[in-house]
Design an enzyme around this catalytic site. Structure first.
Site, PDB file in Angstrom:
ATOM      1  N   GLN A  51      15.534  11.226  31.288  1.00  0.00           N
ATOM      2  CA  GLN A  51      14.179  11.180  30.732  1.00  0.00           C
ATOM      3  C   GLN A  51      14.125  10.438  29.395  1.00  0.00           C
ATOM      4  OE1 GLN A  51      12.020  14.919  30.881  1.00  0.00           O
ATOM      5  NE2 GLN A  51      10.809  14.347  29.102  1.00  0.00           N
ATOM      6  N   CYS A 100      17.063  12.319  38.596  1.00  0.00           N
ATOM      7  CA  CYS A 100      18.027  12.299  37.498  1.00  0.00           C
ATOM      8  C   CYS A 100      19.315  11.638  37.963  1.00  0.00           C
ATOM      9  CB  CYS A 100      18.288  13.700  36.962  1.00  0.00           C
ATOM     10  SG  CYS A 100      19.513  14.649  37.862  1.00  0.00           S
ATOM     11  N   GLU A 101      19.892  10.881  37.055  1.00  0.00           N
ATOM     12  CA  GLU A 101      21.080  10.120  37.429  1.00  0.00           C
ATOM     13  C   GLU A 101      22.332  10.981  37.447  1.00  0.00           C
ATOM     14  OE1 GLU A 101      20.935   6.970  34.534  1.00  0.00           O
ATOM     15  OE2 GLU A 101      22.538   7.861  33.352  1.00  0.00           O
ATOM     16  N   HIS A 102      22.229  12.211  37.018  1.00  0.00           N
ATOM     17  CA  HIS A 102      23.404  13.084  37.032  1.00  0.00           C
ATOM     18  C   HIS A 102      23.540  13.848  38.340  1.00  0.00           C
ATOM     19  CE1 HIS A 102      22.641  12.980  32.475  1.00  0.00           C
ATOM     20  NE2 HIS A 102      23.560  12.088  32.791  1.00  0.00           N
ATOM     21  N   HIS A 103      22.402  14.261  38.916  1.00  0.00           N
ATOM     22  CA  HIS A 103      22.450  15.081  40.138  1.00  0.00           C
ATOM     23  C   HIS A 103      21.655  14.464  41.274  1.00  0.00           C
ATOM     24  CE1 HIS A 103      22.967  17.804  36.653  1.00  0.00           C
ATOM     25  NE2 HIS A 103      23.922  18.326  37.403  1.00  0.00           N
ATOM     26  N   CYS A 125      17.197  19.658  38.728  1.00  0.00           N
ATOM     27  CA  CYS A 125      18.621  20.000  38.572  1.00  0.00           C
ATOM     28  C   CYS A 125      18.777  21.203  37.649  1.00  0.00           C
ATOM     29  CB  CYS A 125      19.424  18.808  38.055  1.00  0.00           C
ATOM     30  SG  CYS A 125      18.914  18.184  36.462  1.00  0.00           S
TER      31      CYS A 125
HETATM   32 ZN   LIG Z   1      20.327  16.347  36.570  1.00  0.00          ZN
END
Ligand SMILES: [Zn+2]
Length: 219
Positions: free
Chosen positions: A142, A101-104, A172
């Site tokens: 996703q 995931c690009e956030h975490h 995440c």
């Molecule tokens: Zn994430």
């Protein structure tokens, strides 16, 4: 990702979504960044068990993010036109993938189901799996990955319709934050006949076993 510099770069495609940084850091700089993160976590990167860890992490990143070196349009370019009039749905289901995931930058583990309704051209079935990998091995969300896979098939094969459903668990969410192990997210993207024709869509969903049918979120 060392093979990122040549090859398909000569044939840029607008499907190659991620902008490449102008200056790619060296391997030594990347390893140094990992040493910084180890220190940040409270460890000593010089400790015996950790000495080779930065090099291993960087090699892992080469694999996790190898999708940036792949042009998805290239993956689909070799098509077969002699289909003997085959015009039924082509479905490849349960394509396992690992993404981040690009956030975490935490793992996303899931499976993709991909279908299309051919119009003259079909593609080798392994190419659909390689297409999923090309997008999975990047920093992702996703919803975006679902749309990218569908759009690439639509653009290159120009079939009568495309359907992509992805079911995945986000670490995440399962190992940190709200800690909800066992929860999966389901996303779908339907184009052409799969969007317009209810019986086509139903046939596809029945084939893949109606994943999370109560909460399919269209993207
Ligand atoms: Zn994430």
């Amino acid at each position: 990702m060392s093979n990122d510099r040549g090859g398909s770069a000569a044939r840029p495609s607008r499907l190659r979504s991620a902008a490449r940084p102008a200056e790619r850091p060296s391997r030594a700089e990347a390893e140094e960044a990992v040493r910084t993160m180890i220190r940040w976590a409270g460890e000593d990167p010089a400790r015996e068990g950790l000495v080779d860890t930065p090099a291993r992490v960087v090699r892992s990143y080469e694999e996790f993010f190898s999708g940036y070196a792949v042009d998805p349009a290239d993956v689909l370019r070799r098509t077969f036109e002699e289909t003997d009039g085959y015009d039924e749905m082509v479905v490849l289901k349960d394509i396992r993938f690992e993404s981040h995931c690009e956030h975490h930058m935490a793992p996303i583990l899931g499976k993709a189901h991909v279908a299309y309704l051919p119009k003259h051209r079909v593609v080798g079935i392994s190419k659909l799996a390689r297409l999923v990998e090309a997008y999975a091995r990047r920093l992702q969300i996703q919803e975006k990955m679902t749309a990218q896979i569908a759009n690439a098939i639509q653009e290159v094969l120009q079939p009568l319709g495309v359907a992509v459903v992805i079911e995945a668990a986000h670490q995440c969410m399962t190992t940190r934050g709200v800690h909800k192990p066992g929860s999966t997210m389901v996303t779908s993207r339907m184009l052409g006949a799969f969007r317009d024709n209810q019986s086509t869509r139903r046939e596809f969903l029945a084939m893949i076993g109606e994943p999370g049918s109560a909460r399919l979120s269209n993207v």
